[in-house]
Design an enzyme around this catalytic site. Structure first.
Site, PDB file in Angstrom:
ATOM      1  N   ILE A   1      16.676 -28.895  74.662  1.00 48.42           N
ATOM      2  CA  ILE A   1      15.656 -29.859  75.073  1.00 48.42           C
ATOM      3  C   ILE A   1      16.234 -31.270  75.105  1.00 48.42           C
ATOM      4  CG2 ILE A   1      14.765 -30.305  72.727  1.00 48.42           C
ATOM      5  CD1 ILE A   1      11.894 -30.038  74.016  1.00 48.42           C
ATOM      6  N   CYS A   2      15.711 -32.082  76.043  1.00 44.34           N
ATOM      7  CA  CYS A   2      16.035 -33.513  76.094  1.00 44.34           C
ATOM      8  C   CYS A   2      14.721 -34.250  76.369  1.00 44.34           C
ATOM      9  CB  CYS A   2      17.134 -33.809  77.114  1.00 44.34           C
ATOM     10  SG  CYS A   2      16.672 -33.502  78.824  1.00 44.34           S
ATOM     11  N   ARG A   3      14.762 -35.365  77.073  1.00 47.82           N
ATOM     12  CA  ARG A   3      13.526 -36.109  77.325  1.00 47.82           C
ATOM     13  C   ARG A   3      12.686 -35.452  78.416  1.00 47.82           C
ATOM     14  NH1 ARG A   3      11.430 -40.646  80.205  1.00 47.82           N
ATOM     15  NH2 ARG A   3      10.029 -41.845  78.878  1.00 47.82           N
TER      16      ARG A   3
ATOM     17  N   MET B   1      10.950 -33.191  76.039  1.00 45.29           N
ATOM     18  CA  MET B   1      10.053 -33.695  75.002  1.00 45.29           C
ATOM     19  C   MET B   1       8.800 -34.338  75.579  1.00 45.29           C
ATOM     20  SD  MET B   1      11.035 -32.819  71.982  1.00 45.29           S
ATOM     21  CE  MET B   1       9.888 -33.820  71.031  1.00 45.29           C
TER      22      MET B   1
END
Length: 107
Positions: A58-60, A86
């Site tokens: 996961i990232c932004r 996120m």
């Protein structure tokens, strides 16, 4: 780039969740139990990532995590990108924690 992807609602509660965002993004808010290895550090720290379980990355919003997912799969790991990152995690109302005592948010 064609990488396996799943919506945040489909990430198992006990999943190995790898957060590849930058330190200031992590500090602002992250999933409880996630492991933080910024994307730029991943090649040097890949030994810290288990080889025997699926890795949810996961990232932004999903771009950096897609890169990490493709690279991990190229190495023979089972990696799945968390679609929407996120931002989607927070929108779905999933649990978040922050460092430093402030309410968590997605930076």
């Amino acid at each position: 780039m064609n990488v396996p992807e799943t919506p945040v609602q489909s990430v198992p509660d006990d999943a190995y969740l790898l957060d590849v965002r930058e330190p200031e993004e992590w500090t602002a808010g992250h999933a409880p139990g996630a492991v933080h290895i910024p994307l730029g550090q991943l090649p040097a720290r890949v030994a810290e990532v288990p080889a025997d379980v699926p890795i949810y990355v996961i990232c932004r919003v999903g771009g950096r995590s897609a890169q990490a997912t493709a690279w991990l799969n190229h190495l023979g790991r089972e990696a799945i990108n968390v679609g929407g990152g996120m931002m989607s995690w927070a929108s779905a109302g999933k649990a978040m924690v922050a460092e430093g005592g402030h309410p968590p948010y997605v930076a």
